[in-house]
Design an enzyme around this catalytic site. Structure first.
Site, PDB file in Angstrom:
ATOM      1  CG  ASN A 186      -1.684   1.158   1.676  1.00  0.00           C
ATOM      2  OD1 ASN A 186      -1.899   2.154  -0.014  1.00  0.00           O
ATOM      3  ND2 ASN A 186      -2.835   1.018   2.152  1.00  0.00           N
ATOM      4  CD1 TRP A 187       3.302   1.008  -2.978  1.00  0.00           C
ATOM      5  CD2 TRP A 187       3.722   2.488  -4.627  1.00  0.00           C
ATOM      6  NE1 TRP A 187       3.783   0.118  -3.785  1.00  0.00           N
ATOM      7  CE2 TRP A 187       4.215   0.566  -4.979  1.00  0.00           C
ATOM      8  CE3 TRP A 187       3.934   2.731  -5.529  1.00  0.00           C
ATOM      9  CZ2 TRP A 187       5.197   0.238  -6.007  1.00  0.00           C
ATOM     10  CZ3 TRP A 187       4.515   3.141  -6.598  1.00  0.00           C
ATOM     11  CH2 TRP A 187       5.569   1.133  -6.995  1.00  0.00           C
ATOM     12  CE  LYS A 188       0.114   3.752   4.725  1.00  0.00           C
ATOM     13  NZ  LYS A 188      -0.168   3.093   5.610  1.00  0.00           N
ATOM     14  CG  HIS A 220      -5.667   2.234   5.691  1.00  0.00           C
ATOM     15  ND1 HIS A 220      -5.378   3.316   6.020  1.00  0.00           N
ATOM     16  CD2 HIS A 220      -4.391   1.589   4.890  1.00  0.00           C
ATOM     17  CE1 HIS A 220      -4.518   2.840   6.496  1.00  0.00           C
ATOM     18  NE2 HIS A 220      -3.846   1.810   5.985  1.00  0.00           N
ATOM     19  CD  GLU A 259      -2.784   5.318   6.766  1.00  0.00           C
ATOM     20  OE1 GLU A 259      -2.829   5.284   5.219  1.00  0.00           O
ATOM     21  OE2 GLU A 259      -1.842   4.806   7.367  1.00  0.00           O
ATOM     22  CD  GLU A 289      -3.473  -2.696   6.914  1.00  0.00           C
ATOM     23  OE1 GLU A 289      -2.475  -2.493   7.071  1.00  0.00           O
ATOM     24  OE2 GLU A 289      -3.806  -0.482   7.580  1.00  0.00           O
ATOM     25  N   GLY A 335       2.200   2.703  10.468  1.00  0.00           N
ATOM     26  CA  GLY A 335       3.778   3.355  10.747  1.00  0.00           C
ATOM     27  C   GLY A 335       4.206   4.062  12.042  1.00  0.00           C
ATOM     28  CB  SER A 370       4.942  -1.699  11.767  1.00  0.00           C
ATOM     29  OG  SER A 370       4.754  -0.146  12.108  1.00  0.00           O
ATOM     30  N   GLY A 405       2.996  -0.652   4.805  1.00  0.00           N
ATOM     31  CA  GLY A 405       2.589   0.370   4.308  1.00  0.00           C
ATOM     32  C   GLY A 405       4.101   0.390   4.060  1.00  0.00           C
ATOM     33  N   GLY A 406       5.089   0.909   4.612  1.00  0.00           N
ATOM     34  CA  GLY A 406       6.171   2.116   4.388  1.00  0.00           C
ATOM     35  C   GLY A 406       6.867   1.138   3.870  1.00  0.00           C
TER      36      GLY A 406
HETATM   37  P1  PGA Z   1       3.550   0.818   7.642  1.00  0.00           P
HETATM   38  O1  PGA Z   1       1.487   0.626   6.628  1.00  0.00           O
HETATM   39  O2  PGA Z   1       3.462  -0.321   7.694  1.00  0.00           O
HETATM   40  O3  PGA Z   1       3.510   1.676   7.153  1.00  0.00           O
HETATM   41  O4  PGA Z   1       2.374   0.772   9.092  1.00  0.00           O
HETATM   42  C1  PGA Z   1       0.406  -0.467   6.967  1.00  0.00           C
HETATM   43  C2  PGA Z   1      -0.710   0.322   6.136  1.00  0.00           C
HETATM   44  O5  PGA Z   1      -1.614   1.091   6.721  1.00  0.00           O
HETATM   45  O6  PGA Z   1      -1.592  -0.607   4.789  1.00  0.00           O
END
Ligand code: PGA
Length: 261
Positions: free
Chosen positions: A9-11, A103, A105, A176, A182, A222, A243-244
């Site tokens: 997930n590149w966001k 998600h 976010e 999640e 993050g 994470s 994500g990251g």
């Molecule tokens: P993260 O994000 O790996 O940076 O914690 C995961 C996500 O939000 O899908």
């Protein structure tokens, strides 16, 4: 047997040059691994979910590589007067097979509730996409001992149970924990397995055990090369939403390589 899925997930990250480079690097690595077997290809499906602006160029960059493409959201309507939104059919049209929905976010930044997430998931199924429905508790909810109740409520409200009955596509559910996204803090294997086992049980009640058994349950929050093997070894974990670490080809690859064969 459920094949593992590692989804990036590149966001809201990636301009065209770096996004293309990342996708091309992954596609080349997978090609080399498939052709030469040293190291062998990871024992999982790979999916990348870049920002909307990169879907079209990335579709060409990964064509034929076996890496799948996904969106990060879609609108519940088929088309129409929704400035700035993207319809599910537009994602399929550009080559997506999956879409991340609900998600945390988006739930936080755009006030998305369970009913909206379910409507989006129904639209995704109707457009031939596999929805990746995200659920997860906040730190305060975990501290209050409400984790399983929160997850159960989110699943009940956001999983498109009726639409799934007739759909050719399945469903992916991502657990999640909000406090792990993050932050560098990962849920422990015990915490993850507890939630995933509860999720599997609830999905069986909702959809029947045959359908629930086929659903891939991803953990996200994470995930890194250093913790992936422990998480991916858990009974009810069928992959990761990353994500990251998905923004670095090497890290994403190492996470995929940690899938048990
Ligand atoms: P993260 O994000 O790996 O940076 O914690 C995961 C996500 O939000 O899908």
């Amino acid at each position: 047997m459920r094949r593992m899925l590692i989804a990036g997930n590149w966001k809201m990250n990636g301009l065209s040059a770096e996004g293309l480079k990342l996708a091309e690097t992954l596609a080349q690595r997978l090609q080399q691994a498939t052709d030469y077997g040293d190291p062998p290809p990871p024992a999982c499906d790979l999916l990348i979910c870049p920002p909307f602006t990169l879907l079209w160029p990335l579709r060409d960059a990964i064509a034929g590589s076996g890496i799948a493409l996904g969106g990060q959201d879609c609108h519940p309507a088929e088309s129409g007067a929704h400035t700035g939104d993207v319809a599910a059919a537009m994602l399929s049209d550009v080559g997506c097979s999956h879409v991340v929905l609900g998600h945390s976010e988006r739930r936080a930044d755009h006030d998305e509730d369970d009913a909206l997430v379910r409507a989006k998931a129904e639209a995704a199924l109707a457009a031939g996409l596999t929805p990746i429905v995200c659920v997860g508790e906040t730190e305060a909810q975990r501290d209050a001992g409400e984790t399983l109740a929160v997850i159960a409520r989110q699943v009940q409200g956001s999983v498109p149970a009726q639409a799934l009955a007739g759909a050719e596509r399945g469903l992916v559910v991502a657990y999640e924990p909000v406090w792990a996204i993050g932050t560098g803090r990962t849920a422990t294997p015990e915490q993850v397995q507890e939630v995933h086992a509860a999720l599997r049980g609830q999905l069986a009640e909702l959809l029947g055990s045959a359908r629930a058994e086929a659903i891939r349950l991803l953990y996200g929050g994470s995930v890194k090369p250093g913790n992936a093997a422990d998480l991916l070894a858990l009974d009810d974990v069928d992959g990761a939403l990353v994500g990251g670490a998905s923004l670095k080809a090497e890290d994403f690859w190492e996470i995929a390589a940690a899938c048990p064969a």
